[in-house]
Design an enzyme around this catalytic site. Structure first.
Site, short mmCIF file in Angstrom:
data_model
loop_
_atom_site.label_atom_id
_atom_site.label_comp_id
_atom_site.label_asym_id
_atom_site.label_seq_id
_atom_site.Cartn_x
_atom_site.Cartn_y
_atom_site.Cartn_z
N GLU A 1 38.32 48.68 39.18
CA GLU A 1 37.70 48.34 37.90
C GLU A 1 37.59 49.64 37.12
OE1 GLU A 1 35.75 48.08 34.89
OE2 GLU A 1 33.95 48.06 36.14
N LYS B 1 30.46 55.43 49.01
CA LYS B 1 30.13 56.69 48.36
C LYS B 1 29.62 56.42 46.95
CE LYS B 1 32.41 59.75 45.86
NZ LYS B 1 31.34 60.35 45.02
N CYS C 1 31.01 50.28 30.88
CA CYS C 1 32.44 50.01 30.66
C CYS C 1 32.67 48.85 29.72
CB CYS C 1 33.14 49.76 32.00
SG CYS C 1 32.44 48.39 32.93
N GLU D 1 39.15 56.28 25.77
CA GLU D 1 37.79 55.94 26.16
C GLU D 1 36.87 57.15 26.02
OE1 GLU D 1 35.69 53.41 29.69
OE2 GLU D 1 37.00 55.04 30.32
#
Length: 483
Positions: A248, A173, A282, A387
């Site tokens: 991750e 996906k 990231c 973040e």
């Protein structure tokens, strides 16, 4: 308007719901395609197709699987401009970045794992005169791969390539925000007659389609890249089912610059590390720690270079800063800039949504934010702990090596860091004490696909890349023979 349907069992299939999600070009704010709004019915169909294809795909030799993955890589390489244009339209990143990084890396991912399996080896131990132990690594069966929106085809292929190379069949996906190049990949599979059912691509929302892939009894492993909170949810479902998990997740990476660094190179690379892909990687260096001795000098040079970044239409070859991926994400990033102000931060440059009068006509409704640099914040405030994943970076001075390490390690994340110094013993010493999965010394985003990739703490579980990825997608079996 083009409909991006699911690719299941080698065919394009409408979603069971017959509903579609609007796909918006972030640089124009306009809808340009419709995405299949899939649910567990579509996932069930994809899993069945994968199960049917698995016996033949897994039993064929590595040369057979290598040939097909290389054919897919070659198709993308031959159509690199088409894929690059689609990536920029879907994601809002500069066309120069799609063309030079995203699509070439997708080709490399497929090619790397296609050839790696030709050189893999198994362990064998001759333990006594009449005893031999050896290890088999066998594919798991049907695996689920769920990829994010920031590097769409780059990270999509990073997952499916080792899964397929290892002999598994995949239900994958892509993000509903950036599905276009995954759809083009399914068209590529059909164009080269890739074995049906081996790769199945199901579009839709994470809470429906992604959740159904994770919860399905017949998906034996889940490889996910995305937000930490989503990773926690996936783990809560998959772990009790004893699925293999590779997660991750987020990052709040530090760029650590000591006084003895090459200041010009460190400054130039720190700008790239902070703002490549609008800060939506990231691995971006969103916290820049600078030794006090050179703080003011670095700040002046850094802000000057950030102000020179060319922001504009992603299709313009000179553009260095494109659009934020969506309006919702734009609002999130802007909210963090406001938070930084409330926490006492000083905006050195940027800090605003780009107004329509400062954009070309085509992009006046796009989701653009000025590259933003902030100073004056504690290393422990929310802005420096959470973040943001956008074109925002902070400058933090430090006194000495110990304080630099303390500040670098003080967040709940531990994905990557970069260290800038010409003192080699110091570089090794600091690198060994940083609580991250990756440390770059005097560079950033220099990747060797053979090396393990992943993070510590809330940045993830497991490692991707090289033989780590191939082993994740297999089950190890020890065979002990007495003769």
């Amino acid at each position: 308007m083009k409909k991006l349907n699911n690719y299941i069992g080698g065919d394009f299939i409408n979603p069971f719901s017959d509903k579609y999600i609007e796909n918006v070009n972030p640089s124009t704010g306009k809808i340009f395609s419709l995405i299949a709004d899939s649910d567990e019915n579509d996932v069930n169909l994809a899993v069945e197709a994968a199960k049917a294809a698995f016996p033949e795909w897994s039993c064929k030799g590595v040369e057979f699987r290598s040939k097909w993955l290389l054919k897919l890589a070659n198709y993308i390489e031959e159509n690199i401009e088409k894929f690059a244009q689609a990536e920029t339209q879907d994601n809002g990143k500069p066309i120069s970045l799609s063309r030079s990084m995203d699509i070439p890396r997708a080709v490399q991912n497929l090619s790397f794992f296609a050839t790696a399996i030709l050189h893999d080896k198994d362990e064998a131990y001759h333990t006594s005169t009449h005893v031999l132990n050896y290890t088999l690594r066998q594919p798991l069966g049907v695996v689920g791969c769920i990829s994010p929106w920031n590097l769409p085809l780059y990270l999509f292929t990073w997952k499916i390539a080792p899964a397929l190379a290892s002999g598994n069949c995949v239900v994958a996906k892509p993000s509903e925000l950036t599905p276009y190049t995954a759809y083009l990949l399914s068209e590529a599979c059909q164009a080269i007659d890739f074995p049906a059912g081996v790769l199945n691509i199901v579009h839709g929302y994470g809470q429906k389609t992604g959740a159904a892939i994770v919860a399905h009894n017949d998906t034996k492993a889940i490889s996910f890249t995305g937000g930490t909170q989503t990773g926690k949810t996936i783990a809560s479902v998959a772990a009790p089912m004893f699925k293999k998990l590779s997660l991750e997740l987020g990052g709040k990476n530090a760029t650590v610059i000591f006084a003895d660094a090459d200041l010009e190179e460190a400054t130039q690379t720190a700008v790239k590390a902070a703002f490549t892909n609008q800060g939506q990687i990231c691995l971006c260096g969103s916290r820049i720690l600078v030794e006090n001795k050179i703080y003011e000098k670095f700040k002046t040079k850094f802000v000057e270079k950030v102000k020179q970044l060319q922001l504009g239409d992603p299709l313009d070859e000179t553009t260095q800063q494109g659009a934020t991926v969506s309006q919702a994400h734009q609002e999130k990033v802007l909210s963090y800039i406001e938070l930084a102000k409330h926490e006492g931060g000083i905006i050195l440059t940027g800090g605003n949504k780009v107004t329509s009068e400062n954009l070309p006509e085509r992009c006046k409704d796009g989701f653009f934010i000025e590259p933003t640099v902030i100073e004056g914040l504690s290393a422990f405030c929310r802005t420096n702990q959470e973040e943001i994943f956008g074109a925002v970076t902070t400058l933090i001075p430090f006194e000495n090596e110990n304080e630099a390490i303390e500040f670098a390690n003080c967040t709940p994340y531990g994905l990557s860091a970069s260290v800038w110094t010409q003192n080699l013993p110091k570089a090794h010493r600091v690198a060994s004490q940083l609580e991250t999965g990756i440390v770059w010394i005097n560079t950033w985003l220099l990747r060797d696909l053979r090396t393990p990739f992943g993070g510590a703490k809330q940045s993830g579980v497991g490692r991707e890349g090289g033989y780590e990825a191939l082993r994740f997608f297999t089950e190890e079996k020890n065979v002990c023979l007495k003769f």
